[in-house]
Write an enzyme that holds these catalytic residues in place. Structure first.
Site, PDB file in Angstrom:
ATOM      1  N   GLY A 150       0.842  -1.183   0.000  1.00 27.97           N
ATOM      2  CA  GLY A 150       0.000   0.000   0.000  1.00 27.97           C
ATOM      3  C   GLY A 150       0.882   1.239   0.000  1.00 27.97           C
ATOM      4  O   GLY A 150       1.992   1.220   0.549  1.00 27.97           O
ATOM      5  N   CYS A 151       0.434   2.328  -0.621  1.00 28.64           N
ATOM      6  CA  CYS A 151       1.274   3.523  -0.701  1.00 28.64           C
ATOM      7  C   CYS A 151       1.521   4.122   0.689  1.00 28.64           C
ATOM      8  O   CYS A 151       2.644   4.528   1.014  1.00 28.64           O
ATOM      9  CB  CYS A 151       0.663   4.551  -1.640  1.00 28.64           C
ATOM     10  SG  CYS A 151      -1.070   4.959  -1.315  1.00 28.64           S
ATOM     11  N   ASN A 152       0.487   4.153   1.526  1.00 22.74           N
ATOM     12  CA  ASN A 152       0.666   4.638   2.901  1.00 22.74           C
ATOM     13  C   ASN A 152       1.563   3.698   3.695  1.00 22.74           C
ATOM     14  O   ASN A 152       2.397   4.130   4.505  1.00 22.74           O
ATOM     15  CB  ASN A 152      -0.684   4.755   3.603  1.00 22.74           C
ATOM     16  CG  ASN A 152      -1.603   5.754   2.950  1.00 22.74           C
ATOM     17  OD1 ASN A 152      -1.163   6.735   2.374  1.00 22.74           O
ATOM     18  ND2 ASN A 152      -2.898   5.500   3.037  1.00 22.74           N
TER      19      ASN A 152
END
Length: 344
Positions: A150-152
């Protein structure tokens, strides 16, 4: 001269799919031979994304119309739950980089808990390698299926993995305060993301520890520490198209943390450690595969703040995917990814 690798992109009509096309367009050893988009099948990419009209690309097709016999690697940029079913049906020898959440979590029960449904491709899940390149490089090189982070989750891990491994911080007092651009929510029409709803404001979402990327933090940080580690994490949506910036608050010696980052990331081509006391900006990583990290001491003794900035569509997703694909195909890891950030 070596022959370029044939590439397929499933879900090419979304933001991450378009970002993959943009990056691969200048890659000297990759050639896009097939692209899918279920609702936009039959259209040209120039109709869906006019900024890519200068490229000679295959017509968008449905997945069952694609011949994978000559494809060396497939990027899967499909929605969660859809991705696992599609990947299970693809040729067993095909190398795949998945950008969804379907193969990130090793425990099927954790997947069901966070994503609200049973996993339908457990055989594939068992072979999937977690795609945070800097920390799983050797496994990714040998993998058939890589699960992009996930980017986060990637942003928070760049801030914390070296510190947990070096036992430099209090594992029971970690706060990740993250701000993200709206492209992370995808291209589908959603009322809260209309310009009039989002512009000139910012709001936290998935509050109280409900964001799905917490599952990746739990999995990865606990594995490093050898005991359960749970962080406080709240994302805030910004009226910006791209970019993530995270303020990470920890108990620990700031100068020791800074030195740990210098050591951990000394040979990483895409991780830049700023001079001590400086903080990064999303403006300085826009459209690039670079991640900037800054460290500063807090006025409260024994506390430090780490600030991490990256582009959610590039280093947080499609750029990371291409970095992993390079390794899987035996190509230089940074090939096609060294373009400077776009500024202003």
């Amino acid at each position: 001269m070596a022959t370029p690798k044939n590439i397929a992109i499933l879900g090419a009509s979304g933001y991450t799919g378009a970002e993959l096309v943009r990056l691969i367009a200048t890659h000297p050893m990759m050639n896009i031979v097939a692209m899918s988009a279920e609702r936009k099948a039959g259209q040209e990419m120039a109709e869906v994304f006019p900024h890519l009209r200068h490229l000679d690309l295959p017509t968008l097709a449905k997945i069952d119309q694609i011949d994978f016999s000559d494809v060396d690697l497939c990027f899967c940029a499909l929605p969660h739950a859809t991705s696992q079913k599609v990947i299970a049906s693809l040729p067993k020898a095909l190398k795949i980089v998945d950008l969804s959440a379907d193969f990130r979590l090793r425990d099927p029960e954790e997947y069901a808990k966070w994503y609200g449904g049973q996993h339908d491709a457990l055989e594939c899940q068992a072979e999937a390698v977690y795609g945070l390149t800097e920390f799983y490089r050797s496994q990714i090189k040998a993998a058939r299926l890589v699960a992009g982070t996930g980017c986060n989750a990637a942003t928070g891990q760049y801030a914390l993995r070296p510190l947990i491994a070096a036992e430099l911080i209090d594992l029971d007092d970690i706060i990740i305060d993250l701000k993200t651009g709206v492209s992370g929510a995808g291209r589908a029409l959603k009322e809260p993301f209309l310009h009039a709803e989002l512009s000139e404001g910012a709001f936290p979402y998935a509050i109280g520890g409900t964001h799905r990327h917490l599952a990746e933090f739990d999995q990865e940080f606990s594995a490093i520490a050898g005991r359960p580690v749970k962080v406080q994490f709240t994302p805030t949506l910004l009226p910006a198209n791209r970019g993530i910036i995270a303020n990470v608050y920890v108990k620990g010696d700031a100068e020791a943390i800074f030195k740990a980052f210098q050591k951990a990331y000394a040979d990483e081509p895409f991780i830049e450690i700023l001079p001590y006391g400086q903080a990064p900006s999303t403006r300085h990583v826009r459209g690039s595969n670079y991640c900037h990290i800054g460290v500063t001491a807090d006025r409260l003794s024994g506390r430090a703040m780490i600030v991490v900035a990256l582009d959610n569509l590039t280093k947080g997703s499609s750029g990371q995917a291409l970095q992993n694909a390079n390794l899987m195909l035996g190509l230089p890891e940074d090939m096609g990814l060294l373009s400077a950030p776009v500024f202003p």
